[in-house]
Write an enzyme that holds these catalytic residues in place. Structure first.
Site, mmCIF file in Angstrom:
data_model
loop_
_atom_site.group_PDB
_atom_site.id
_atom_site.type_symbol
_atom_site.label_atom_id
_atom_site.label_comp_id
_atom_site.label_asym_id
_atom_site.label_seq_id
_atom_site.Cartn_x
_atom_site.Cartn_y
_atom_site.Cartn_z
ATOM 1 N N GLY A 1 17.666 126.029 6.435
ATOM 2 C CA GLY A 1 17.792 127.294 7.156
ATOM 3 C C GLY A 1 18.580 127.220 8.442
ATOM 4 O O GLY A 1 18.604 128.186 9.212
ATOM 5 N N PRO B 1 19.264 121.284 3.985
ATOM 6 C CA PRO B 1 20.320 122.222 4.365
ATOM 7 C C PRO B 1 21.051 122.783 3.142
ATOM 8 O O PRO B 1 21.375 122.025 2.221
ATOM 9 C CB PRO B 1 21.260 121.368 5.213
ATOM 10 C CG PRO B 1 21.000 119.960 4.788
ATOM 11 C CD PRO B 1 19.573 119.896 4.336
ATOM 12 N N ARG C 1 26.428 139.675 0.085
ATOM 13 C CA ARG C 1 25.648 139.533 1.315
ATOM 14 C C ARG C 1 25.768 140.703 2.302
ATOM 15 O O ARG C 1 24.761 141.123 2.873
ATOM 16 C CB ARG C 1 25.956 138.197 1.983
ATOM 17 C CG ARG C 1 25.674 137.019 1.046
ATOM 18 C CD ARG C 1 25.811 135.675 1.706
ATOM 19 N NE ARG C 1 24.826 135.517 2.760
ATOM 20 C CZ ARG C 1 25.087 135.589 4.051
ATOM 21 N NH1 ARG C 1 26.323 135.788 4.473
ATOM 22 N NH2 ARG C 1 24.126 135.456 4.925
ATOM 23 N N TYR D 1 22.038 142.185 2.849
ATOM 24 C CA TYR D 1 21.326 142.083 4.128
ATOM 25 C C TYR D 1 22.247 142.151 5.332
ATOM 26 O O TYR D 1 22.050 141.432 6.310
ATOM 27 C CB TYR D 1 20.376 140.883 4.188
ATOM 28 C CG TYR D 1 20.796 139.596 3.517
ATOM 29 C CD1 TYR D 1 21.829 138.824 4.035
ATOM 30 C CD2 TYR D 1 20.133 139.136 2.383
ATOM 31 C CE1 TYR D 1 22.185 137.631 3.443
ATOM 32 C CE2 TYR D 1 20.489 137.942 1.773
ATOM 33 C CZ TYR D 1 21.515 137.194 2.309
ATOM 34 O OH TYR D 1 21.865 136.006 1.716
ATOM 35 N N CYS E 1 31.991 150.184 -7.937
ATOM 36 C CA CYS E 1 31.627 151.599 -7.850
ATOM 37 C C CYS E 1 30.290 151.798 -7.139
ATOM 38 O O CYS E 1 29.301 152.198 -7.748
ATOM 39 C CB CYS E 1 31.594 152.200 -9.240
ATOM 40 S SG CYS E 1 33.200 152.085 -9.992
ATOM 41 N N GLU E 2 30.286 151.488 -5.866
ATOM 42 C CA GLU E 2 29.127 151.674 -5.000
ATOM 43 C C GLU E 2 29.655 151.974 -3.606
ATOM 44 O O GLU E 2 30.521 151.243 -3.114
ATOM 45 C CB GLU E 2 28.314 150.363 -4.899
ATOM 46 C CG GLU E 2 27.492 150.014 -6.108
ATOM 47 C CD GLU E 2 26.294 150.905 -6.307
ATOM 48 O OE1 GLU E 2 25.637 151.285 -5.315
ATOM 49 O OE2 GLU E 2 26.030 151.253 -7.464
#
Ligand SMILES: *Cc1c(COP(=O)(O)O)cnc(C)c1O
Length: 434
Positions: A246, A289, A328, A332, A359-360
């Protein structure tokens, strides 16, 4: 910190000595481009800095951040360990020739067939998430007549400074067993008593993109104090502890991130002192990692299809990929920089949005970036996109997955070829008119 191998000649970007223009001609866009030397240097940094005289250390690459046969082979050659979270990741690692003793199996709901496959293939350890997994492992290990190395994933409850979707250690998290739950105690007792289980130690993983070292020091305190209390309660000695991954990276200029050189050295010292203070018998300390190994070396290259003016808001650059190759930003709110890889010497004067071709309406890769004047067919590069992009690819809109190419010393190596149209149909059956 190891540097990116970027160079500019006549306004054109070269990565690892290869021009992006040449890469586009050879492999088309969109294209995942990995700076192989940077990736190697980053792994070496982990191995060199996370080292102790008191215990062995393991750098366990979290393969979910970026996995394919090529990168797994590369990691194996650099002698990392590997974290896998599914039979698919495990199978890939075995096919890549990864030493199974160095593979560690994670996940919050490992299936019977996954566990059976892992145990038959003698993985290094299984990190247990919950009592039901233990029951399955116990059954399989008896059937196979094997002793299985396990760690238990603990939730130390640390609320990190990161996006909610990538926090993993809140009181309500789906991951691990909370230190304060009775069930955790009951499970620990079973793990200690089971003869087919070698209960090596405890694990925790507090989140992703964590930018402050103090969270890891707090984790070390909680996890090692807890480990000590279990040892005293059951008169048992653990040999291993794993602090997860992380470690935050600089995805965008001026992001907060962990300076690995100083952090890893400080963290080792902190762990050593704590182990001494508690008089523990730990022989091996692992970290896992993912992003901090694979992110900085990866870049996404797109071609510009159009620049659209809208009635309100910034003009939008259309690129030939989007949320299918990098989910990504939509998932988020991840933020990136961009530049025009064929106009590196031109001054950035205007603000743009960057949108994909899916298509978004949420298929916006960047909400605001400053660039030189943009024209159709310009090459737009988004750097520091090596993690959780390729590995989270989707075929929404039946988009073909782009190729992955590694570059080093002016040579390019195709790691994953671009999907063909027939690849999209590979598991489809025709309607036969019933
Ligand atoms: C995802 C994950 C990691 C790696 O996280 P990064 O943010 O990529 O470093 C490590 N350990 C576990 C258990 C994970 O689930």
């Amino acid at each position: 910190m190891p540097e990116k191998n970027f160079e500019v000649k006549d306004g054109l970007l070269y990565i690892g000595g290869v021009s992006v223009k040449k890469l586009k001609e050879k492999y088309k866009t969109p294209l995942y481009i990995y700076d192989q030397k940077l990736l190697k240097d980053t792994v070496k940094l982990f191995i060199d800095k996370f080292k102790s005289e008191m215990f062995e250390t393991e750098i366990v690459y979290a393969s979910k951040s970026f996995s394919n046969l090529y990168v797994l082979g590369l990691m194996n050659s650099l002698k990392t360990h590997l974290d896998v979270v599914s039979i698919g990741e495990l199978y890939s690692a075995i096919k890549a020739g990864f030493n199974t003793k160095n593979i560690h199996f994670h996940g919050n709901n490992k299936l019977y067939e996954e566990l059976e496959y892992a145990i038959k293939n003698n993985v290094g350890s299984i990190i247990i998430d919950n009592p039901s997994e233990y029951e399955r492992i116990s059954e399989i290990s008896k059937k196979e007549n094997k002793k299985v190395n396990v760690l238990l994933r603990i939730n130390p409850q640390i609320n990190t400074d990161t996006h909610k979707y990538i926090q993993t250690s809140n009181a309500d998290s789906k991951f691990g067993m909370h230190v304060l739950l009775d069930e955790t105690n009951i499970l620990i007792k079973k793990l200690i008593e089971d003869e087919n289980i070698n209960f090596e130690g405890l694990h925790a993983h507090i989140g992703s993109q964590v930018s402050k070292g103090e969270f890891y020091f707090e984790e070390a305190d909680i996890l090692l104090n807890y480990l000590k209390s279990v040892e005293e309660k059951y008169n048992y000695k653990f040999t291993k502890v794993n602090f997860g991954g992380g470690f935050g990276v600089e995805q965008k200029k001026n992001d907060k991130y962990l300076n690995l050189e100083t952090f890893l050295t400080d963290f080792i010292k902190y762990i050593e002192n704590k182990i001494k203070e508690l008089n523990l018998n730990i022989k091996s300390v692992a970290i896992e990692p993912g992003r901090s190994i694979s992110n900085q070396s990866g870049n996404m290259l797109y071609s510009v299809g159009y620049v659209k003016e809208t009635l309100e808001g910034l003009p939008i650059i259309f690129v030939d990929g989007g949320m299918s190759d990098n989910i990504r930003p939509a998932l988020y709110d991840a933020k990136y920089d961009a530049f025009l890889a064929n106009k590196m010497n031109e001054e950035s004067t205007e603000h743009f949005r960057v949108a994909g071709k899916l298509c978004e309406s949420g298929d916006i890769l960047i909400k605001d970036t400053k660039l030189p004047k943009v024209k159709i067919n310009d090459l737009l590069l988004i750097p520091s996109t090596g993690s959780y992009t390729f590995s989270m690819h989707s075929r929404y809109n039946r988009i073909q997955r782009p190729a992955v190419v590694f570059v080093e010393d002016s040579k390019d190596y195709l790691a994953v070829k671009r999907e063909s149209l027939d690849d999209i149909l590979i598991n489809d059956n025709y309607y036969k008119g019933e």
